[in-house]
Design an enzyme around this catalytic site. Structure first.
Site, short mmCIF file in Angstrom:
data_model
loop_
_atom_site.label_atom_id
_atom_site.label_comp_id
_atom_site.label_asym_id
_atom_site.label_seq_id
_atom_site.Cartn_x
_atom_site.Cartn_y
_atom_site.Cartn_z
N HIS A 149 -1.08 -2.99 -7.42
CA HIS A 149 -1.74 -2.58 -6.17
C HIS A 149 -3.25 -2.72 -6.33
CE1 HIS A 149 -2.66 0.84 -3.11
NE2 HIS A 149 -2.73 -0.34 -2.53
N SER B 282 0.83 -1.21 0.00
CA SER B 282 0.00 0.00 0.00
C SER B 282 0.86 1.25 0.00
CB SER B 282 -0.85 0.07 1.27
OG SER B 282 -1.63 -1.05 1.41
N ASN C 72 -3.69 6.46 -2.84
CA ASN C 72 -3.59 6.81 -1.42
C ASN C 72 -3.07 8.23 -1.21
OD1 ASN C 72 -4.70 4.48 -0.44
ND2 ASN C 72 -2.75 3.39 -0.36
N GLU D 165 -3.59 -0.15 -9.40
CA GLU D 165 -2.43 0.70 -9.72
C GLU D 165 -1.25 -0.20 -10.12
OE1 GLU D 165 -2.03 4.67 -7.32
OE2 GLU D 165 -2.36 3.04 -5.93
N1 LIG Z 1 -6.32 -4.58 3.42
C1 LIG Z 1 -6.39 -3.59 2.55
O1 LIG Z 1 -7.36 -2.79 2.52
C2 LIG Z 1 -5.31 -3.45 1.52
C3 LIG Z 1 -5.56 -2.76 0.34
C4 LIG Z 1 -4.55 -2.66 -0.63
C5 LIG Z 1 -3.30 -3.20 -0.36
N2 LIG Z 1 -3.08 -3.86 0.83
C6 LIG Z 1 -1.74 -4.44 1.05
O2 LIG Z 1 -1.79 -5.84 0.75
C7 LIG Z 1 -0.86 -6.55 1.59
C8 LIG Z 1 -1.59 -7.65 2.34
O3 LIG Z 1 -2.60 -7.06 3.14
P1 LIG Z 1 -3.80 -7.93 3.76
O4 LIG Z 1 -4.77 -6.93 4.26
O5 LIG Z 1 -4.21 -8.99 2.82
O6 LIG Z 1 -3.04 -8.63 5.00
P2 LIG Z 1 -3.54 -9.86 5.88
O7 LIG Z 1 -2.96 -9.64 7.23
O8 LIG Z 1 -5.02 -10.06 5.74
O9 LIG Z 1 -2.84 -11.15 5.18
C9 LIG Z 1 -1.45 -11.36 5.18
C10 LIG Z 1 -1.19 -12.86 5.05
O10 LIG Z 1 0.21 -13.04 4.87
C11 LIG Z 1 0.59 -14.22 5.59
N3 LIG Z 1 2.04 -14.18 5.84
C12 LIG Z 1 2.71 -13.49 6.79
N4 LIG Z 1 4.03 -13.71 6.66
C13 LIG Z 1 4.19 -14.56 5.60
C14 LIG Z 1 5.32 -15.15 4.96
N5 LIG Z 1 6.58 -14.92 5.39
N6 LIG Z 1 5.10 -15.98 3.90
C15 LIG Z 1 3.84 -16.24 3.46
N7 LIG Z 1 2.74 -15.70 4.04
C16 LIG Z 1 2.92 -14.86 5.08
C17 LIG Z 1 -0.26 -14.16 6.84
O11 LIG Z 1 -0.37 -15.45 7.45
C18 LIG Z 1 -1.59 -13.66 6.29
O12 LIG Z 1 -2.44 -14.73 5.90
C19 LIG Z 1 -0.20 -5.49 2.48
O13 LIG Z 1 0.98 -5.05 1.88
C20 LIG Z 1 -1.24 -4.36 2.49
O14 LIG Z 1 -0.67 -3.10 2.77
C21 LIG Z 1 -4.05 -4.02 1.76
#
Ligand SMILES: NC(=O)c1ccc[n+]([C@@H]2O[C@H](COP(=O)([O-])OP(=O)(O)OC[C@H]3O[C@@H](n4cnc5c(N)ncnc54)[C@H](O)[C@@H]3O)[C@@H](O)[C@H]2O)c1
Length: 316
Positions: free
Chosen positions: A174, A152, A224, A186
């Site tokens: 993204h 993000s 963002n 993005e």
């Molecule tokens: N949630 C949002 O609104 C949103 C929107 C756009 C982008 N993002 C970005 O997307 C990414 C993921 O966000 P999310 O909300 O899905 O997070 P989340 O916490 O829901 O999921 C992350 C997952 O990664 C796994 N994980 C952790 N360490 C790991 C590793 N070493 N190897 C493999 N898996 C691993 C965790 O077990 C978990 O299932 C982040 O960079 C976030 O900033 C999030």
């Protein structure tokens, strides 16, 4: 395992469907955009959403890697329910749903990702974790594999620098939350990213039925950088008594054609996430116009993070 599956954010897919009336998953008609196998790292709300849309719309096989067996089980349980509901509503057929399940191969074995020719990382927003993963991808993936991050806010240039020898194949796709709902993606290039890498990323997100917007690596990228200061300004209006929360949300919704008010949207995104992105904008640009609202910081300190903690500007 309990029959009630709760994944913050993914549960919100259902809630947001009511908010965005235009929601629809198109009947799968796309091609795979040249991708033979997609790899997704992280089976959380974003990783599962990306895997689901890739399997349903572009019909590509997906290796979904997560370090936590529990995360995988929760995500697959949620996916099952989502497919059942969509089939019951006639959005696609039971056969399409069965194909989605068949196409997604979940695993806790990291090395399985190296079978993919396009990899999307979606682990938590922690810079050293993402850099470590890109180091491993550069060492183990094929020399023509695209290495993409869903970050993000972290600099793509910084993440690419960790992918030693593969810097030009690193890019950001993204996706927005919830992935099945939001059409825009993005595509962000770091300083080192080759134009062919950007072209392949654009082709693939189009094959997923999404609409790409290309940008260069800059704090907050496009979405963002515009959205989060807008939310921050709404919080400042509340903090300084310009209007009540209901009035702030109402005028932006009913007077400015926004689908949700900014304070309700902040609760949906997560106040901790909003604060983290404001802090990136503030520290990386050193521009005081990006100072996080004092009330935003206080609410995060109180643990009032929005929908995910059941309390934010509104109660849930
Ligand atoms: N949630 C949002 O609104 C949103 C929107 C756009 C982008 N993002 C970005 O997307 C990414 C993921 O966000 P999310 O909300 O899905 O997070 P989340 O916490 O829901 O999921 C992350 C997952 O990664 C796994 N994980 C952790 N360490 C790991 C590793 N070493 N190897 C493999 N898996 C691993 C965790 O077990 C978990 O299932 C982040 O960079 C976030 O900033 C999030």
């Amino acid at each position: 395992m309990s029959s009630r599956i709760f994944i913050p954010g993914l549960q919100s897919v259902l809630r947001i469907q009511r908010v965005y009336r235009s929601f629809s998953i198109s009947v799968p008609t796309q091609t795979t955009g040249g991708v033979k196998k997609l790899g997704v790292i992280g089976a959380g709300q974003m990783g599962l959403g990306i895997s689901f849309v890739a399997a349903l719309v572009s019909k590509v096989p997906v290796v979904l890697v997560d370090s936590s067996e529990d995360s995988i089980n929760k995500s697959l349980g949620f996916l099952d329910k989502l497919l059942q509901k969509d089939v019951a509503k006639g959005k696609y057929s039971q056969d399409d749903a069965n194909q989605v399940i068949k196409r997604i191969e979940p695993t806790t074995k990291f090395d399985a990702i190296f079978a993919a020719d396009f990899i999307i990382e979606a682990v938590p927003e922690i810079t050293p974790l993402k850099c470590e993963i890109f180091g491993k991808l550069a060492a183990g993936a094929r020399s023509d594999t695209i290495l993409s991050t869903n970050t993000s806010s972290i600099s793509i240039t910084k993440i690419a620098a960790a992918a030693k020898g593969a810097e030009d194949r690193v890019v950001s796709t993204h996706f927005m939350n919830p992935v099945p709902v939001q059409k825009g993606v993005e595509i962000i290039s770091g300083l080192q990213t080759a134009s062919e890498t950007v072209d392949r990323a654009v082709a693939f997100v189009k094959a997923m039925g999404k609409i790409p917007s290309v940008s260069t690596d800059s704090p907050g990228f496009i979405a963002n950088r515009i959205l989060i200061p807008y939310i921050n300004e709404a919080i400042t209006c509340l903090e300084t008594g310009v209007g009540k929360k209901e009035d702030i949300d109402s005028i932006m919704k009913n007077g400015c054609a926004m689908p949700m008010g900014p304070l309700a949207l902040a609760d949906f995104i997560g106040l901790d996430t909003c604060l983290a992105i404001m802090n990136v904008l503030y520290t990386e640009t050193a521009d005081s116009k990006y100072r996080p609202a004092v009330l935003l910081q206080k609410m995060v300190d109180a643990g009032w993070l929005g929908m995910k903690s059941k309390k934010g500007f509104y109660d849930y």
